[in-house]
Design a protein around this motif. Sequence first.
Motif, PDB file in Angstrom:
ATOM      1  N   ASN A 157      26.084  -1.871  87.481  1.00  0.00           N
ATOM      2  CA  ASN A 157      25.253  -2.695  88.486  1.00  0.00           C
ATOM      3  C   ASN A 157      24.776  -3.597  88.016  1.00  0.00           C
ATOM      4  O   ASN A 157      24.460  -5.067  88.689  1.00  0.00           O
ATOM      5  CB  ASN A 157      24.542  -1.561  89.143  1.00  0.00           C
ATOM      6  CG  ASN A 157      23.870  -0.705  88.088  1.00  0.00           C
ATOM      7  OD1 ASN A 157      24.358  -0.411  87.234  1.00  0.00           O
ATOM      8  ND2 ASN A 157      22.390  -0.913  88.040  1.00  0.00           N
ATOM      9  N   LEU A 158      24.540  -3.399  86.692  1.00  0.00           N
ATOM     10  CA  LEU A 158      23.841  -4.641  86.308  1.00  0.00           C
ATOM     11  C   LEU A 158      24.997  -5.983  86.210  1.00  0.00           C
ATOM     12  O   LEU A 158      24.321  -7.760  87.308  1.00  0.00           O
ATOM     13  CB  LEU A 158      23.038  -4.530  84.870  1.00  0.00           C
ATOM     14  CG  LEU A 158      22.245  -3.505  84.840  1.00  0.00           C
ATOM     15  CD1 LEU A 158      21.486  -3.747  84.049  1.00  0.00           C
ATOM     16  CD2 LEU A 158      21.226  -4.212  86.427  1.00  0.00           C
ATOM     17  N   VAL A 206      15.639   1.815  86.196  1.00  0.00           N
ATOM     18  CA  VAL A 206      16.380   0.522  87.156  1.00  0.00           C
ATOM     19  C   VAL A 206      15.454  -0.346  87.095  1.00  0.00           C
ATOM     20  O   VAL A 206      16.364  -1.457  85.923  1.00  0.00           O
ATOM     21  CB  VAL A 206      16.805   0.952  88.139  1.00  0.00           C
ATOM     22  CG1 VAL A 206      16.983  -0.698  88.886  1.00  0.00           C
ATOM     23  CG2 VAL A 206      17.831   2.057  88.600  1.00  0.00           C
ATOM     24  N   MET A 237      16.207  -3.639  84.002  1.00  0.00           N
ATOM     25  CA  MET A 237      16.565  -5.312  84.234  1.00  0.00           C
ATOM     26  C   MET A 237      15.606  -6.155  83.631  1.00  0.00           C
ATOM     27  O   MET A 237      16.483  -7.624  83.335  1.00  0.00           O
ATOM     28  CB  MET A 237      16.375  -5.083  85.594  1.00  0.00           C
ATOM     29  CG  MET A 237      17.555  -4.779  86.586  1.00  0.00           C
ATOM     30  SD  MET A 237      17.897  -5.259  89.033  1.00  0.00           S
ATOM     31  CE  MET A 237      17.826  -6.595  88.739  1.00  0.00           C
ATOM     32  N   ALA A 270      21.596  -4.797  97.840  1.00  0.00           N
ATOM     33  CA  ALA A 270      21.730  -4.521  96.077  1.00  0.00           C
ATOM     34  C   ALA A 270      22.400  -3.113  95.828  1.00  0.00           C
ATOM     35  O   ALA A 270      22.299  -1.964  96.301  1.00  0.00           O
ATOM     36  CB  ALA A 270      20.674  -4.191  95.245  1.00  0.00           C
ATOM     37  N   HIS A 313      16.506  -3.003  91.821  1.00  0.00           N
ATOM     38  CA  HIS A 313      17.109  -3.307  91.504  1.00  0.00           C
ATOM     39  C   HIS A 313      16.158  -5.123  91.399  1.00  0.00           C
ATOM     40  O   HIS A 313      16.213  -6.020  90.909  1.00  0.00           O
ATOM     41  CB  HIS A 313      18.224  -4.233  91.980  1.00  0.00           C
ATOM     42  CG  HIS A 313      18.907  -2.949  91.473  1.00  0.00           C
ATOM     43  ND1 HIS A 313      19.153  -1.673  91.828  1.00  0.00           N
ATOM     44  CD2 HIS A 313      20.220  -2.986  90.292  1.00  0.00           C
ATOM     45  CE1 HIS A 313      20.269  -0.792  91.080  1.00  0.00           C
ATOM     46  NE2 HIS A 313      20.875  -1.848  90.547  1.00  0.00           N
TER      47      HIS A 313
END
Length: 467
Positions: A165-166, A230, A244, A356, A382
């Motif tokens: 996802n990142l 997250v 993140m 996202a 996110h």
Amino acid sequence: MRVLPPIIAALALVGLVVIPYRHHQNAEQEMREPHPRVTSVEASIPRINYIEQVKDIRRDLEKKSHIQTLHHNPRDRSHYVEHEVVVRFSPRPEQKKIDELVASLDAKIKRDFEQFLIIKSKSLTTKQLMKKLAEHPDSVFAEPNYLLLPNRKPNDTYYTEYQWNLPLIGMEQSWDVSEGSSDVIVAVVDTGVDLKHPEFAGKLVEGYNVLTDNNKPEDDNGHGTHVSGVIAAKTNNADGIAGMSWNSKLMPIKAIGADGSGSAVDIAQGIYWATDHGADVINLSVGNYTSSAALKEACRYAFEKNVILVAASGNDATNQPSYPAAYDEVLAVAAVDHRKERADFSNFGDYVDVAAPGVDIPSTYIYSDYASLSGTSMACPHVAALASLVRSVHPDMKNRDVMELIRQSATDLGAPGHDQLYGYGMINVNQTLRQAKPAKPARAETKQTTVGGLLNKFFMRLRFGFE
């Protein structure tokens, strides 16, 4: 890593059951083609069917005699507690007058939040209470006590293999711009956080437990811990997952119980507390299909204090507006999969701002563990983390400007421009941060203060005359 009980291990191997979006039949979604590494039977991180768990919560609620159901259409529904009402007075009457009023309603004060009261009657229904309280000259609103449900290249061990996802949203390039700032605080109003999880060591500021009115927001559900990871799990520490924002702080607010449900009033009180204790961003991975005056006032209060509010759009594949996401003061987040396609479960509508990643998202979990969950609850953090990164590089930017920057810098998906499925598109962290970074001021010419410089200045004046 702790070995999960057999029932959880079994859940990790079961495909998610979702309601497909009927007007998008040709879209092959993540639920039908799971992420190959995260969902492998050999994966180190278990996959938990949280969306189905939320459905179970709803079914359990509807079996309780004191819980009433509001049907918005044949499929979407909200819930409230019978014989209870949330009321706000302005000005607030003297306590003696309030006590007399409550006694006349055959009731008691269940909770007193100063801004509003929860009143519980032994004999009057919620509708009867609302009618009587609406007649009071100082009553601003009287509404049901609504229930809300969750909408769920560093060297960290699980980053390369599982955290698809990142990189998808441009995080690896973005960390060159900002790793976050310890001056920025992200509040997570949810089920709390695993306070002893190693991923949060040194990352937490003082939090609050709305349910017990103390400063121990311990997570007994898992949802809030997952969301928090997250945003800001410890990163580049050669262990676990990467958050993140490497440096931002987390403020855990527990407003949802172990069963995964919480009232709109508790969420609202969590927003007030977070705002008054320095939160810059508030993550709200919760939702309900009925607007609450108490919740809306809390969101407006935070927004007017320059706080950025981010909320999940919901997991029922419906265009029924979900609150708080549908409020103007809030960024509404939909979910996409690893192919940048809308997740089958993701709600949609004109109120959606951005999308996202929200399918098979690895993150922290209770008991110092890790798990993979799906839902707009997972997409929401996110965006909250992105807002915190913008505040890190541009601390003076107003909340409405941060929100607009996130919208306009998103990668357009679906129909050109804003659409109901993806809003303005999937967040693009790298693009957002590069646009947010203030331009460097022009380098001022340094004055010559050496002896040679002074002599040069003297002879120049002799040549052109003294001013």
